[in-house]
Scaffold this active site. Structure first.
Site, PDB file in Angstrom:
ATOM      1  N   LEU A   1     -66.592  68.065 -44.841  1.00  0.00           N
ATOM      2  CA  LEU A   1     -67.492  67.715 -46.183  1.00  0.00           C
ATOM      3  C   LEU A   1     -68.801  66.682 -46.204  1.00  0.00           C
ATOM      4  O   LEU A   1     -69.255  67.579 -47.220  1.00  0.00           O
ATOM      5  CB  LEU A   1     -66.618  66.214 -46.954  1.00  0.00           C
ATOM      6  N   GLY A   2     -69.394  66.325 -45.775  1.00  0.00           N
ATOM      7  CA  GLY A   2     -70.287  65.772 -45.691  1.00  0.00           C
ATOM      8  C   GLY A   2     -71.128  65.129 -46.531  1.00  0.00           C
ATOM      9  O   GLY A   2     -72.590  64.201 -46.422  1.00  0.00           O
ATOM     10  N   GLU A   3     -70.320  63.791 -46.840  1.00  0.00           N
ATOM     11  CA  GLU A   3     -71.002  62.710 -47.478  1.00  0.00           C
ATOM     12  C   GLU A   3     -70.711  61.994 -47.056  1.00  0.00           C
ATOM     13  O   GLU A   3     -70.524  60.468 -47.680  1.00  0.00           O
ATOM     14  CB  GLU A   3     -70.152  62.569 -49.181  1.00  0.00           C
ATOM     15  N   GLY A   4     -69.777  61.534 -46.365  1.00  0.00           N
ATOM     16  CA  GLY A   4     -69.769  60.317 -45.525  1.00  0.00           C
ATOM     17  C   GLY A   4     -68.340  59.626 -45.086  1.00  0.00           C
ATOM     18  O   GLY A   4     -67.634  58.914 -45.100  1.00  0.00           O
ATOM     19  N   THR A   5     -67.478  61.038 -45.817  1.00  0.00           N
ATOM     20  CA  THR A   5     -66.368  60.780 -45.912  1.00  0.00           C
ATOM     21  C   THR A   5     -64.716  60.381 -44.522  1.00  0.00           C
ATOM     22  O   THR A   5     -64.426  59.389 -44.453  1.00  0.00           O
ATOM     23  CB  THR A   5     -64.725  62.050 -46.197  1.00  0.00           C
TER      24      THR A   5
END
Length: 78
Positions: free
Chosen positions: A39-43
């Site tokens: 995902l790339g957003e820190g999930t």
């Protein structure tokens, strides 16, 4: 730039992205979770945070045998 900082690093997760796996391996870190996220957003970091917080609480708040007054394995048994 600061090799000593690596001792304070935690790999929260292993991404499905090949570059991420290479980076984690290069840093010799062991990811806490591997859910094939990309995902790339820190999930992955958010999913690993409760594990890190729980580990810190165990280290600082759980009684040791000494502090609990336990001196032997069979203490308290009739």
């Amino acid at each position: 730039m600061c090799p000593d900082a690596l001792g304070a690093c935690v790999a929260g997760h292993r991404s499905a992205e090949p570059g991420h796996g290479a980076a984690v391996e290069s840093l010799r870190l062991r990811p806490l979770v591997d859910l094939e996220l990309r995902l790339g957003e820190g999930t992955g970091a958010l999913l690993a945070l409760p594990l890190v917080q729980s580990a810190a609480r165990v280290l600082h708040e759980v009684a040791t045998f000494d502090s609990a007054g336990v001196s032997e394995k069979d203490a308290g048994r009739p």
